[in-house]
Write an enzyme that holds these catalytic residues in place. Structure first.
Site, PDB file in Angstrom:
ATOM      1  N   LYS A  50      -7.142 -31.468  52.374  1.00  0.00           N
ATOM      2  CA  LYS A  50      -6.823 -30.042  52.318  1.00  0.00           C
ATOM      3  C   LYS A  50      -7.795 -29.332  51.384  1.00  0.00           C
ATOM      4  CE  LYS A  50      -2.776 -27.057  51.846  1.00  0.00           C
ATOM      5  NZ  LYS A  50      -1.332 -26.988  52.037  1.00  0.00           N
ATOM      6  N   GLU A  97      -4.383 -37.186  54.802  1.00  0.00           N
ATOM      7  CA  GLU A  97      -4.641 -35.788  55.206  1.00  0.00           C
ATOM      8  C   GLU A  97      -5.273 -34.985  54.082  1.00  0.00           C
ATOM      9  OE1 GLU A  97      -1.138 -33.749  56.582  1.00  0.00           O
ATOM     10  OE2 GLU A  97      -2.220 -31.871  56.971  1.00  0.00           O
ATOM     11  N   ASP A 115       1.232 -29.115  63.710  1.00  0.00           N
ATOM     12  CA  ASP A 115       1.734 -28.778  62.375  1.00  0.00           C
ATOM     13  C   ASP A 115       1.746 -27.264  62.206  1.00  0.00           C
ATOM     14  OD1 ASP A 115       2.566 -28.682  59.813  1.00  0.00           O
ATOM     15  OD2 ASP A 115       0.817 -29.644  58.919  1.00  0.00           O
ATOM     16  N   ASP A 160      -3.989 -20.772  55.321  1.00  0.00           N
ATOM     17  CA  ASP A 160      -3.361 -21.898  56.013  1.00  0.00           C
ATOM     18  C   ASP A 160      -1.903 -21.550  56.319  1.00  0.00           C
ATOM     19  OD1 ASP A 160      -2.773 -24.413  56.984  1.00  0.00           O
ATOM     20  OD2 ASP A 160      -2.363 -25.232  54.995  1.00  0.00           O
ATOM     21  N   TRP A 215       0.265 -36.873  53.068  1.00  0.00           N
ATOM     22  CA  TRP A 215      -0.280 -35.631  52.551  1.00  0.00           C
ATOM     23  C   TRP A 215       0.384 -35.357  51.205  1.00  0.00           C
ATOM     24  CZ3 TRP A 215       2.454 -31.024  51.452  1.00  0.00           C
ATOM     25  CH2 TRP A 215       1.641 -30.044  50.852  1.00  0.00           C
TER      26      TRP A 215
HETATM   27  C1  RNT Z   1       0.495 -29.204  54.302  1.00  0.00           C
HETATM   28  C2  RNT Z   1       0.130 -30.196  55.330  1.00  0.00           C
HETATM   29  C3  RNT Z   1       1.236 -31.123  55.758  1.00  0.00           C
HETATM   30  C4  RNT Z   1       2.564 -30.437  55.947  1.00  0.00           C
HETATM   31  C5  RNT Z   1       3.642 -31.320  56.500  1.00  0.00           C
HETATM   32  C6  RNT Z   1       4.985 -30.694  56.426  1.00  0.00           C
HETATM   33  O1  RNT Z   1      -0.490 -28.278  54.098  1.00  0.00           O
HETATM   34  O2  RNT Z   1      -0.419 -29.568  56.437  1.00  0.00           O
HETATM   35  O3  RNT Z   1       0.849 -31.807  56.904  1.00  0.00           O
HETATM   36  O4  RNT Z   1       2.434 -29.313  56.767  1.00  0.00           O
HETATM   37  O5  RNT Z   1       3.610 -32.547  55.867  1.00  0.00           O
HETATM   38 ZN    ZN Z   2      -0.812 -30.831  58.159  1.00  0.00          ZN
END
Ligand code: RNT
Ligand code: ZN
Length: 424
Positions: free
Chosen positions: A233, A231, A331, A299, A190
């Site tokens: 976002k 990941e 998370d 978030d 991420w």
């Molecule tokens: C951030 C992501 C990520 C973090 C972690 C700490 O928005 O969700 O996964 O929360 O890597």
């Molecule tokens: Zn996350």
């Protein structure tokens, strides 16, 4: 207040519940067998507000935030492991640990592009001893080369290369962890990259990120040791207008490169849920990693509660028969309550929701649906909410030797009194 239930109370409530479910064609024993085998990956970062041990004084960056100052957070690796041990002991089943690169075990500071498996060897020893698998994450925040909000998509090639090297190092660490523990480590990338305000060029950073990821994944690693995930976002603090690694970006990336897609429940529009994405994404990507979280208005990474959203996620996993292909990770990071309580409450809720999904009379519901009897489908779905799943859950906790019901709070209070209160 006495939170303890007697064995007799637990057994007789379970016997009645078992009959109720059997009448609908649901085998509670089979559901509990499946539940007992399902691992949840507990995120190490709930234990210390995402600070890590590289340089905890530095504070958290990357547009994520832990709010609150509840006393007793873990200040070093031993404390974090002790807290994790306490949390796992209150959760039924065998679960994994989700570790960030910033939680390395090293007496001196190691540049992130030079991290090695040896810096995580003590975590592997601890995990082996306690029978936990480990998942891993490169840390692309809380670092001077991430301070302007860009890492893998940075316009400066030297900064990009530093982060590429970090991610490559982390994949190797993931593979060594997975090999050592005999269970594949999911290494999830991420990045915080994005703009606070309206960009003039949305394409170039995405082209740079694409090339960086291809460089990171160039070397094939044994999937029995390491699985890669990416990941997406929608926005972060300071990246409200544009996030380079958006959902479309990573869905396309995961589908074309055959890596895992990581879906974080807090990373979409506030009314958009990840549950409905699973059946579609599973058609195109090999496996999915979940970051089960709870956003409140943004978030915010609140502790996971037993919401409709959570239930829908677990229902989809079970209804798609995808427990093998969907890896459940957590998370959230709440610094305003007892952090071990946060782990226990959130993880127990994830498991409770999974149990509810496993107790669904799937054949009956699908029968109504296929016959066009949507009234019957709605009626049954609503009646299910009143069935005694709690008695099945209590029985499961008792069988697994963990506290039943609110009794886990007795242990948390005890631990707080004996251990946490001694921390400065
Ligand atoms: C951030 C992501 C990520 C973090 C972690 C700490 O928005 O969700 O996964 O929360 O890597
Ligand atoms: Zn996350």
């Amino acid at each position: 207040m006495n939170f303890q239930l007697s064995d007799k109370q637990i057994q007789s409530a379970y016997a009645l519940a078992q009959e109720r479910y059997a009448a609908l064609g649901v085998d509670t024993t089979a559901a509990l067998d499946t539940l007992a085998q399902a691992p949840i990956s507990l995120h190490c970062w709930q234990g210390d507000d995402v600070l890590g041990f590289e340089d905890p004084e530095r504070g958290l960056s990357g547009g994520i935030m832990a709010t609150g100052n509840y006393p007793g957070k873990a200040r070093n690796i031993d404390e974090l492991r002790a807290d994790l041990d306490q949390a796992y002991s209150m959760i039924p089943g065998k679960h994994r640990l989700n570790l960030h690169a910033s939680y390395l075990d090293s007496p001196r500071k190691i540049p992130r592009d030079q991290l090695l498996p040896e810096h995580f060897a003590s975590w592997v020893d601890w995990a082996r001893e306690h029978d936990h698998g480990i998942d891993f994450n490169p840390t692309l925040f809380s670092h001077e080369l991430a301070d302007d909000g860009f890492t893998l998509a940075h316009a400066d090639a030297a900064i990009r290369d530093f982060w590429i090297a970090h991610c490559i190092a982390c994949r190797e660490i993931g593979a060594s962890i997975g090999e050592a523990l005999g269970s594949p480590c999911i290494t999830n990338i991420w990045i915080p990259d994005g703009y606070k305000d309206t960009p003039a060029d949305r394409l170039a950073p995405r082209q740079r990120l694409l090339a960086a990821l291809d460089a990171i994944f160039e070397k094939d690693l044994n999937p029995a040791h390491n699985l890669d995930a990416v990941e997406c976002k929608l926005f972060g603090l300071g990246s409200e207008s544009y996030v380079v690694g958006s959902h479309e970006f990573y869905l396309g990336y995961a589908a074309t490169r055959g890596v895992l897609l990581c879906l974080d429940a807090g990373h979409f529009h506030p009314t958009e849920t990840i549950a409905d994405k699973l059946s579609s994404a599973l058609l195109y990507v090999p496996e999915i990693l979940l970051h089960v979280s709870r956003g409140v208005r943004w978030d915010s990474d609140h502790v996971v509660t037993l919401t409709d959203d959570l239930q829908a996620i677990m229902q989809e996993i079970v209804r798609c028969a995808a427990l093998e292909r969907v890896h459940i990770g957590l998370d959230f990071f709440d610094a305003s309550i007892n952090r071990i309580g946060a782990w226990a409450i959130g993880t127990r809720n994830a498991l409770r929701a999974l149990l509810m999904a496993l107790l669904e009379p799937r054949d009956l519901l699908r029968g109504y649906e296929n016959a066009g009897d949507y009234t019957g489908r709605l009626a049954l779905l609503e009646e299910l909410k009143g069935l005694p799943f709690g008695a099945v859950w209590d029985y499961h906790c008792a069988q697994q030797g963990v506290p039943v019901g609110m009794a886990f709070m007795d242990e948390i209070r005890e631990y707080e009194k004996n251990v946490l209160s001694a921390r400065g």
